[in-house]
Design an enzyme around this catalytic site. Sequence first.
Site, short mmCIF file in Angstrom:
data_model
loop_
_atom_site.label_atom_id
_atom_site.label_comp_id
_atom_site.label_asym_id
_atom_site.label_seq_id
_atom_site.Cartn_x
_atom_site.Cartn_y
_atom_site.Cartn_z
N HIS A 207 0.87 -1.19 0.00
CA HIS A 207 0.00 0.00 0.00
C HIS A 207 0.90 1.24 0.00
CE1 HIS A 207 -3.42 2.44 0.37
NE2 HIS A 207 -3.82 2.18 1.60
N GLN B 230 -0.23 4.86 1.08
CA GLN B 230 -0.38 5.04 2.53
C GLN B 230 0.96 5.37 3.18
OE1 GLN B 230 -3.31 4.86 4.47
NE2 GLN B 230 -1.90 5.79 5.91
N ASP C 211 -2.39 -1.55 12.34
CA ASP C 211 -3.41 -1.65 11.28
C ASP C 211 -4.33 -2.80 11.69
OD1 ASP C 211 -4.84 -1.54 8.90
OD2 ASP C 211 -3.33 -2.62 7.72
N CYS D 172 -3.46 3.59 9.70
CA CYS D 172 -3.88 3.97 8.34
C CYS D 172 -5.39 4.16 8.24
CB CYS D 172 -3.40 2.93 7.34
SG CYS D 172 -4.02 1.27 7.71
N ARG E 20 -3.05 11.99 3.13
CA ARG E 20 -3.32 11.15 1.97
C ARG E 20 -3.65 12.01 0.74
NH1 ARG E 20 -4.64 5.85 2.30
NH2 ARG E 20 -4.36 6.09 0.05
N1 CP Z 1 -6.09 3.88 4.66
C1 CP Z 1 -6.80 3.57 3.57
O1 CP Z 1 -6.29 3.17 2.52
O2 CP Z 1 -8.14 3.76 3.73
P1 CP Z 1 -9.27 3.33 2.69
O3 CP Z 1 -9.33 1.83 2.69
O4 CP Z 1 -10.53 3.94 3.22
O5 CP Z 1 -8.90 3.85 1.35
N1 NVA Z 2 -4.50 -3.81 5.68
C1 NVA Z 2 -5.75 -3.17 5.36
C2 NVA Z 2 -5.50 -1.75 5.01
C3 NVA Z 2 -6.73 -0.94 4.73
C4 NVA Z 2 -6.41 0.47 4.36
C5 NVA Z 2 -6.45 -3.91 4.24
O1 NVA Z 2 -5.79 -4.33 3.30
O2 NVA Z 2 -7.67 -4.07 4.32
#
Ligand code: CP
Ligand code: NVA
Length: 301
Positions: free
Chosen positions: A134, A137, A220, A260, A288
């Site tokens: 990600h 993020q 997370d 996040c 973000r």
């Molecule tokens: N942190 C993040 O990516 O949030 P969303 O899943 O809401 O985009």
């Molecule tokens: N680890 C989480 C992050 C969400 C922003 C997921 O992948 O769902």
Amino acid sequence: MTQTPVRLPKDLLDFSHLSASGLEALLDTSIRMKAEKYRGLELAGQSVALVFEKPSLRTRTTLELAVVQLGGHALYLDQRQTGIGVREPVRDIARNLERWVAGIAARVYKHETVEAFAQHAKVPVINALSDKTHPLQALADLQTMREVFGKTGGLRFAYVGDGNNVLASLLEVAPLAGLEVRVATPKGYEPDAKLLKTAGAKFTYVPAEAVEGAQVVYTDVWTSMGQEEETAKRLCDFKGFEITNDLLDLAAPEAIFLHCLPAHYGEEVAEEVVYGPKSRVFDQAENRLHTAKAVLYHWLS
Ligand code: CP
Ligand code: NVA
């Protein structure tokens, strides 16, 4: 806006092709854009496709606003419209979209899907979260750390929780940012050993050991999108890994808490931590937008 050009790969799938100076330039752009409430015309007359297989509040909203604030038009396409792998193969979707848009941001279940977009589309592809990484993020996380501490180099950074996509991007970028990383996960949820090694991270199964003396404490969700069937097992396996005020008291006096989001209160974090004095999670969420704008500026304009 005049910015130092950065040498970048065609796509932003992960941080494997980014240099420390490239990272710094990206963060500088984002910080300037935030300070100036930047609005530009770099994407005037252009469209960006936001292809999302999974739900999103922050990533979708900030990418869409970032496109608009650079003068472009964002096109949100969820799985009902694209039917990735069901209605048509990703290659065909990529070969269509590239004819119409200047770039594609994709949030996908399998990392191979975003790689396939990158392989088959001539336009830049931005990873808006996969099961593996990600990157968008991690950029906002670093900006938040830099704003609080004035630097990222040498910061003691502790991650407690699942060895997931969010941690993977933080581990990838840690050496470029100079973070001193400590990670605690339960047995069976460790991150990739190679990533731990290249990050020079210290690993433990004991949350308190990771958090002790840390300046940044991060967690997370225990169950990521796509892992919902494992929720009950994960709730058992992650017992003792919740970030509480007591655990946070072991961190450095100046420590901040990051997440996040979305947060699952009473699981990976207590509500009073997210709404407590050490929390910077809403600044992190705000960032973000600025980092998304900086990414689009550098990759698409
Ligand atoms: N942190 C993040 O990516 O949030 P969303 O899943 O809401 O985009
Ligand atoms: N680890 C989480 C992050 C969400 C922003 C997921 O992948 O769902």
